[in-house]
Design a protein around this motif. Structure first.
Motif, PDB file in Angstrom:
ATOM      1  N   SER A  13      43.930  55.459  53.594  1.00 18.84           N
ATOM      2  CA  SER A  13      42.931  55.014  54.559  1.00 18.84           C
ATOM      3  C   SER A  13      41.907  54.113  53.870  1.00 18.84           C
ATOM      4  N   LYS A  14      41.147  53.399  54.685  1.00 21.75           N
ATOM      5  CA  LYS A  14      40.090  52.542  54.140  1.00 21.75           C
ATOM      6  C   LYS A  14      39.045  53.380  53.418  1.00 21.75           C
ATOM      7  N   ARG A  15      38.774  54.575  53.930  1.00 20.46           N
ATOM      8  CA  ARG A  15      37.779  55.451  53.299  1.00 20.46           C
ATOM      9  C   ARG A  15      38.255  55.919  51.928  1.00 20.46           C
ATOM     10  N   THR A  16      39.538  56.246  51.809  1.00 19.13           N
ATOM     11  CA  THR A  16      40.084  56.651  50.510  1.00 19.13           C
ATOM     12  C   THR A  16      39.980  55.503  49.523  1.00 19.13           C
ATOM     13  N   LEU A  17      40.304  54.300  49.964  1.00 19.77           N
ATOM     14  CA  LEU A  17      40.198  53.133  49.101  1.00 19.77           C
ATOM     15  C   LEU A  17      38.761  52.936  48.650  1.00 19.77           C
ATOM     16  N   GLN A  18      37.812  53.108  49.559  1.00 16.61           N
ATOM     17  CA  GLN A  18      36.389  52.986  49.217  1.00 16.61           C
ATOM     18  C   GLN A  18      36.006  54.018  48.163  1.00 16.61           C
ATOM     19  N   THR A  19      36.470  55.244  48.315  1.00 17.26           N
ATOM     20  CA  THR A  19      36.172  56.308  47.350  1.00 17.26           C
ATOM     21  C   THR A  19      36.731  55.955  45.983  1.00 17.26           C
ATOM     22  N   TRP A  20      37.977  55.472  45.945  1.00 15.47           N
ATOM     23  CA  TRP A  20      38.591  55.088  44.676  1.00 15.47           C
ATOM     24  C   TRP A  20      37.808  53.963  44.014  1.00 15.47           C
ATOM     25  N   ARG A  21      37.344  52.993  44.811  1.00 18.36           N
ATOM     26  CA  ARG A  21      36.530  51.902  44.263  1.00 18.36           C
ATOM     27  C   ARG A  21      35.232  52.455  43.695  1.00 18.36           C
ATOM     28  N   ASN A  22      34.575  53.323  44.436  1.00 21.29           N
ATOM     29  CA  ASN A  22      33.305  53.905  43.997  1.00 21.29           C
ATOM     30  C   ASN A  22      33.460  54.691  42.704  1.00 21.29           C
ATOM     31  N   ASN A  23      34.607  55.355  42.544  1.00 22.03           N
ATOM     32  CA  ASN A  23      34.858  56.182  41.357  1.00 22.03           C
ATOM     33  C   ASN A  23      35.485  55.398  40.210  1.00 22.03           C
ATOM     34  N   GLY A  24      35.716  54.099  40.408  1.00 21.77           N
ATOM     35  CA  GLY A  24      36.315  53.286  39.349  1.00 21.77           C
ATOM     36  C   GLY A  24      37.786  53.560  39.141  1.00 21.77           C
ATOM     37  N   ARG A  25      38.446  54.111  40.145  1.00 22.26           N
ATOM     38  CA  ARG A  25      39.866  54.460  40.022  1.00 22.26           C
ATOM     39  C   ARG A  25      40.791  53.282  40.265  1.00 22.26           C
ATOM     40  N   ILE A  26      40.266  52.221  40.887  1.00 23.65           N
ATOM     41  CA  ILE A  26      41.096  51.065  41.195  1.00 23.65           C
ATOM     42  C   ILE A  26      40.250  49.808  40.972  1.00 23.65           C
ATOM     43  N   PRO A  27      40.751  48.862  40.188  1.00 22.03           N
ATOM     44  CA  PRO A  27      39.968  47.651  39.909  1.00 22.03           C
ATOM     45  C   PRO A  27      39.904  46.721  41.124  1.00 22.03           C
ATOM     46  N   PHE A  28      38.757  46.043  41.263  1.00 24.77           N
ATOM     47  CA  PHE A  28      38.567  45.124  42.381  1.00 24.77           C
ATOM     48  C   PHE A  28      37.565  44.048  41.997  1.00 24.77           C
ATOM     49  N   SER A  29      37.528  43.008  42.808  1.00 26.14           N
ATOM     50  CA  SER A  29      36.556  41.928  42.651  1.00 26.14           C
ATOM     51  C   SER A  29      35.936  41.653  44.007  1.00 26.14           C
ATOM     52  N   MET A  30      34.717  41.120  43.972  1.00 29.30           N
ATOM     53  CA  MET A  30      34.064  40.733  45.216  1.00 29.30           C
ATOM     54  C   MET A  30      33.787  39.243  45.183  1.00 29.30           C
ATOM     55  N   LEU A  31      34.166  38.584  46.260  1.00 28.88           N
ATOM     56  CA  LEU A  31      33.903  37.157  46.415  1.00 28.88           C
ATOM     57  C   LEU A  31      33.304  36.935  47.792  1.00 28.88           C
ATOM     58  N   GLY A  32      32.110  36.399  47.825  1.00 32.71           N
ATOM     59  CA  GLY A  32      31.473  36.130  49.100  1.00 32.71           C
ATOM     60  C   GLY A  32      31.307  37.358  49.970  1.00 32.71           C
ATOM     61  N   GLY A  33      31.082  38.514  49.360  1.00 31.20           N
ATOM     62  CA  GLY A  33      30.885  39.745  50.110  1.00 31.20           C
ATOM     63  C   GLY A  33      32.165  40.413  50.567  1.00 31.20           C
ATOM     64  N   LYS A  34      33.307  39.869  50.208  1.00 30.04           N
ATOM     65  CA  LYS A  34      34.595  40.465  50.579  1.00 30.04           C
ATOM     66  C   LYS A  34      35.265  41.014  49.327  1.00 30.04           C
TER      67      LYS A  34
END
Length: 55
Positions: A13-34
């Protein structure tokens, strides 16, 4: 890949993905707020047969 693509690929789910991002479990980048994810990082998770662990 955007968040919707990653959720579909990992079957989460989107919420699980958000949790993983918050916990540093999955790398991501932000560009223009996305939020974006490298396809290679997601492929590695899928090939390993592992998903980041939730706390």
């Amino acid at each position: 890949m955007d968040s919707a693509d990653v959720c579909r690929a990992l079957g989460i789910s989107k919420r699980t993905l958000q949790t993983w991002r918050n916990n540093g479990r999955i790398p991501f980048s932000m560009l223009g707020g996305k939020v974006y994810f490298k396809e290679s990082d997601i492929d590695e998770l899928l090939q390993a047969g592992l998903k980041p662990k939730n706390k």
